[in-house]
Design an enzyme around this catalytic site. Sequence first.
Site, PDB file in Angstrom:
ATOM      1  N   CYS A   1      -6.236  -2.972   7.256  1.00  0.00           N
ATOM      2  CA  CYS A   1      -7.392  -2.096   7.071  1.00  0.00           C
ATOM      3  C   CYS A   1      -8.546  -2.775   6.337  1.00  0.00           C
ATOM      4  O   CYS A   1      -9.712  -2.483   6.612  1.00  0.00           O
ATOM      5  CB  CYS A   1      -6.986  -0.807   6.360  1.00  0.00           C
ATOM      6  SG  CYS A   1      -6.467  -1.030   4.637  1.00  0.00           S
TER       7      CYS A   1
ATOM      8  N   CYS B   1       0.828  -1.203   0.000  1.00  0.00           N
ATOM      9  CA  CYS B   1       0.000   0.000   0.000  1.00  0.00           C
ATOM     10  C   CYS B   1       0.865   1.257   0.000  1.00  0.00           C
ATOM     11  O   CYS B   1       0.609   2.208  -0.741  1.00  0.00           O
ATOM     12  CB  CYS B   1      -0.930  -0.004   1.211  1.00  0.00           C
ATOM     13  SG  CYS B   1      -2.001   1.451   1.318  1.00  0.00           S
TER      14      CYS B   1
END
Length: 296
Positions: free
Chosen positions: A139, A41
């Site tokens: 997440c 990410c």
Amino acid sequence: AAALGISHTVLDLRELFQTAVMDRFVSEYAQGRTPNPCLDCNRAIKFGAMLDWALEQGADALATGHYANVSFDSASGRWRLLRGRDRRKDQSYFLYQLTQHQLAHLMLPVGQYEKPALRTLAAEAGLANAHRADSQDICFIPEGDYVAFLRHHGGAELVPGDFVDQTGRVLGRHKGLPCYTAGQRKGLGVSADAPLYVLRKDSAANTVTLGPDSALYTRELTADRPNWISIPALESPISVTAKTRHSQREAAAVAEPLPDGRIQVVFQEPQRAVTPGQAVVFYDGESVVGGGTIVK
């Protein structure tokens, strides 16, 4: 942004996030590795697409809340990535893939603070997140059930196979390779005279090798996809401190380039549960030298 009276823009990067982070997460598990999606990410989303967009809009820099620091070293002419002041929260491990271009346009304003001091500043400023609890979850897997995610998002099938010992003797049946990671002891469902731990996974044979804690230690690893920060490239062996997990304390090691572009790392002392798919990150004092993805 509302408290500061500045504009706020939401970028829709869901498609890129799915392909670069979530799909790769599934693919790595399917190959028997244990990936770290935060690294992907950071590389593709936060400091990739988001930074590119910001610069296109005329911004000078991207600021994030990572616990690390950036400085320019005039002697080498290179930007350096440094540990955060709060060692308990230091996130430099997660940023080792940053390039010189990205570091040149990066601001890390919380890197010089301890976490309690930041909470005090946030409370004084009336910010809503001043006392929000820290999150340790991935997440896109907020409940931590990554096996369910692999099944529902990636269509991964949990194919049962054999638990074997180091000689290949069958000890029992496992539920599927994604259910296990190196160093795991709980949830194996195998009875033995002494505690057993997951030593490694073999995706080709669909086996999980179990053994004693002592067998989890190794002095050597090989890594690929290297990225270098404090040096242009690794051309000869260098002495560093290194760690193979974010929560781990670094240990003395020598990193040596291999002919195929990979890195051979030899530690002075054996390291526990070195896991393919995770990152090995190298330090020189406070500075991140670079790192790579562990392959074996």
